[in-house]
Each structure stands twice: as structure tokens, then as C-alpha cells.
Scaffold this motif. Structure first.
Motif, PDB file in Angstrom:
ATOM      1  N   THR A  39     -24.678 -28.282 -28.074  1.00 38.56           N
ATOM      2  CA  THR A  39     -23.784 -27.181 -28.756  1.00 38.56           C
ATOM      3  C   THR A  39     -22.908 -27.872 -29.434  1.00 38.56           C
ATOM      4  N   LEU A 236     -24.220 -19.998 -21.146  1.00 35.46           N
ATOM      5  CA  LEU A 236     -23.201 -19.454 -21.662  1.00 35.46           C
ATOM      6  C   LEU A 236     -22.029 -20.522 -21.430  1.00 35.46           C
ATOM      7  N   GLY A 239     -22.419 -23.653 -23.687  1.00 31.66           N
ATOM      8  CA  GLY A 239     -22.234 -23.024 -25.178  1.00 31.66           C
ATOM      9  C   GLY A 239     -20.511 -22.921 -25.229  1.00 31.66           C
ATOM     10  N   VAL A 240     -19.705 -22.284 -24.456  1.00 33.64           N
ATOM     11  CA  VAL A 240     -18.409 -22.330 -24.486  1.00 33.64           C
ATOM     12  C   VAL A 240     -17.769 -23.584 -24.569  1.00 33.64           C
ATOM     13  N   SER A 243     -18.689 -25.398 -27.958  1.00 31.43           N
ATOM     14  CA  SER A 243     -17.929 -24.781 -28.968  1.00 31.43           C
ATOM     15  C   SER A 243     -16.458 -25.091 -29.109  1.00 31.43           C
ATOM     16  N   LEU A 287     -18.554 -20.577 -33.172  1.00 30.12           N
ATOM     17  CA  LEU A 287     -18.778 -19.578 -32.143  1.00 30.12           C
ATOM     18  C   LEU A 287     -20.068 -18.904 -31.885  1.00 30.12           C
ATOM     19  N   LEU A 288     -20.446 -18.682 -33.283  1.00 28.71           N
ATOM     20  CA  LEU A 288     -21.930 -18.085 -33.034  1.00 28.71           C
ATOM     21  C   LEU A 288     -22.928 -19.138 -32.372  1.00 28.71           C
ATOM     22  N   GLY A 290     -22.640 -21.310 -30.256  1.00 27.48           N
ATOM     23  CA  GLY A 290     -22.284 -21.022 -28.663  1.00 27.48           C
ATOM     24  C   GLY A 290     -22.954 -19.787 -28.138  1.00 27.48           C
ATOM     25  N   VAL A 291     -22.857 -18.765 -28.691  1.00 22.09           N
ATOM     26  CA  VAL A 291     -23.620 -17.641 -28.229  1.00 22.09           C
ATOM     27  C   VAL A 291     -25.113 -17.623 -28.500  1.00 22.09           C
ATOM     28  N   SER A 294     -26.708 -19.853 -25.569  1.00 24.05           N
ATOM     29  CA  SER A 294     -26.536 -18.948 -24.455  1.00 24.05           C
ATOM     30  C   SER A 294     -27.896 -17.880 -24.412  1.00 24.05           C
ATOM     31  N   VAL A 295     -28.080 -17.207 -25.622  1.00 22.06           N
ATOM     32  CA  VAL A 295     -29.054 -16.351 -25.790  1.00 22.06           C
ATOM     33  C   VAL A 295     -30.351 -17.128 -25.779  1.00 22.06           C
TER      34      VAL A 295
END
Length: 310
Positions: A39, A236, A239-240, A243, A287-288, A290-291, A294-295
């Protein structure tokens, strides 16, 4: 000797309230670290692409507001008079805000990056330049100005609207952005592959638990949701972390760029990278990513589990 309770007699994975997928293990921490690294790399590519796109827009905006008249020396003609006539024609054209005539010394200095300094260019037919700043309104009549220059100064003066340079700059910026998007896509694919291997390993390690769940009536959707929730949480977390690290790098780079701009090479750095600020679109893209990581982790784990159970 104390008698063990029913909960203590059961294996850890079969005790009541114990998660189907281990919540904290070396494999889970390793997967979260891999997702964070991927990420981070994807966010860096996205931010760099945004910086290039923003800088290219600034360059194009600056160049598009200026055109240049080139007046070439010609035998039997007074070049100063030709330059003055070209300047007068430009000032008489609607949509031209200001004009500036480059002196012979200034025109010669423009050649120093290619020819070097300290040369005597007095005998060379160095063209003279007149730069024109375009007004926002009315729209500049560049076609009419080009025709007027051709009639008044045939074969001597020409108008350059920098269209070719702008086209090449746009192509370069679009290519860089496309490469950045491709790298981000490859990184997300690599994330999905890492999740596939991690999910299959978790399924193999919990095969007995899955068989017991099937025996007591649990269906594949129940088991797949359990793995999906667990791997979504890992994605998640990774990713966080990735990011946030990318945002920290861009913030640090912006701080260093501000410090460098105060030095001797500040003008060159600002001309090349602008303010080194990725803007709200860049932050949203980081940020997207990272999301999305996760998805992707949750969806891939679910699909892998269902394929494994079949």
C-alpha cells in the motif's frame, strides 16, 4: 489434582468464543506488514503521479498565457526597426495584454545553456524575441497577428504559440500518470496474490475446525464470512499503516522542498516540482488506495475460501 473444566479440556481452536481464524499469529502479522508495504508503494506512485499532473497543469497554464514573436536578422534590413514594428503590430492586436522586447544581450544569454558562456556572438545572426502576455478577454486574435506579421515582415518575423511544446508536455504528463496507474494496479494484484496464499495457508491450518463446522451444520457462506472479516481487518490495518506512512513521506518532502526553495537552487526546484504539494486529490487518492487494499483483501479471501471449500 484439580479437575479440568470442559473449556480447558478442549483445544484452543475449539473452545467457546474462540475465533475461527487466529486473531494474532506470525502469519497474520507478516501479511499485514506485506499489505502495508505494498500500500505504501502504491500510494507513493499515486502521489507522484498527482504531483506530475499538477505541475504539468501549472506549466501548461503558464506557457499557454504567453506567445513569442521571433525576428530574424536579414541582410539590408534594420533589425531594431523590424523588432519595433513587430512590437507595434502585437500591441495593436486585440487580446494582447503586455509585450516585452528582449535586447540583443538577453537573446544571446538564452543561448548560453547550449553554447556556453564567454563566447562572442556579435557576428552571429542571433534572432530577437518579443514575448506577448495574453489577456483573459477578449480572446487574442493570434491568427490575425500571424497574418499581419507575414505581410509587414515577410520571411523575417514568425509567431510561436508553443502548441508543439504544450502537446509534448501533455503527452509526457499523461504517460507518467498512466505508468503510475499501471504500477498501482500491479501492486494491488500483488496484494491479492499474497492474500490468496495466506488464505489457503489459514484454511489448511484450520482444516479440522472447518470439518467440525460442516459436521454441525455450518454452511460455506458462514465459514467464508469468518475468513473475510478476519482478512479484511488485516487488510485495513495494513492499508491504514501504508497510507499513513505515504502521507508522512509527502509531508516531509513538502517540508524539505520549502527549506530548499529558500536556498540558491530554490527557483529551479520550484520550477520543476512546483510547491511539491499533492493537493486534496492526492491525499484522497492515497487514502482511497488504503481502502481499496482492504476491500481487495476481504473479497479475495472470501473467493479463495469458497473455491477451497468446493
Amino acid at each position: 489434582m484439580p479437575i479440568a473444566t470442559d473449556q480447558e479440556a478442549l483445544p484452543a481452536t475449539l473452545r467457546r468464543n474462540a475465533p475461527l481464524v487466529p486473531t494474532d499469529s506470525a502469519a497474520s502479522r507478516a501479511l499485514a506488514a506485506v499489505i502495508a508495504i505494498l500500500t505504501f508503494l502504491a500510494a507513493l506512485c499515486a502521489g507522484a503521479a498527482e504531483i506530475v499532473a499538477s505541475s504539468a497543469d501549472q506549466w501548461q497554464g503558464s506557457v499557454a498565457q504567453e506567445v513569442t514573436i521571433q525576428v530574424r536578422p536579414s541582410a539590408g534590413r534594420d533589425i531594431d526597426a523590424d523588432v519595433a514594428k513587430a512590437d507595434a503590430l502585437a500591441k495593436a492586436t486585440p487580446g494582447i495584454a503586455t509585450t516585452r522586447i528582449f535586447s540583443k544581450a538577453e537573446a544571446e544569454r538564452l543561448l548560453e545553456p547550449w553554447l556556453g558562456s564567454g563566447l562572442d556572438l556579435s557576428d552571429l545572426p542571433v534572432p530577437r524575441l518579443v514575448t506577448l502576455k495574453l489577456a483573459d478577454s477578449p480572446a487574442p486574435d493570434l491568427k490575425g497577428l500571424r497574418g499581419a506579421l507575414g505581410e509587414a515582415l515577410p520571411g523575417v518575423a514568425s509567431l510561436d504559440d508553443h502548441a508543439l511544446w504544450l502537446q509534448r508536455l501533455s503527452t509526457m504528463a499523461n504517460t507518467f500518470v498512466g505508468v503510475g496507474v499501471g504500477i498501482v494496479a500491479l501492486v494491488l494484484i500483488a496484494t491479492g496474490l499474497a492474500v490468496v496464499f495466506a488464505t489457503r495457508g489459514a484454511m489448511a491450518g484450520n482444516r479440522e475446525v472447518v470439518e467440525v463446522l460442516h459436521f454441525v451444520g455450518a454452511n460455506d457462506d458462514f465459514i467464508a464470512r469468518a475468513f473475510q472479516r478476519r482478512f479484511f481487518g488485516l487488510g485495513l490495518r495494513g492499508g491504514v499503516i501504508g497510507s499513513c506512512l505515504a502521507l508522512a513521506v509527502f509531508a516531509l518532502a513538502g517540508l524539505l522542498a520549502r527549506l530548499w526553495r529558500s536556498g540558491p537552487a530554490g527557483d529551479e526546484i520550484e520550477a520543476l516540482f512546483g510547491a511539491f504539494h499533492i493537493g486534496w486529490r492526492g491525499y484522497a487518492a492515497v487514502l482511497l488506495i488504503g481502502v481499496i487494499a482492504s476491500v481487495v483483501t476481504g473479497i479475495v479471501s472470501r473467493l479463495t475460501v469458497r473455491r477451497f471449500l468446493r
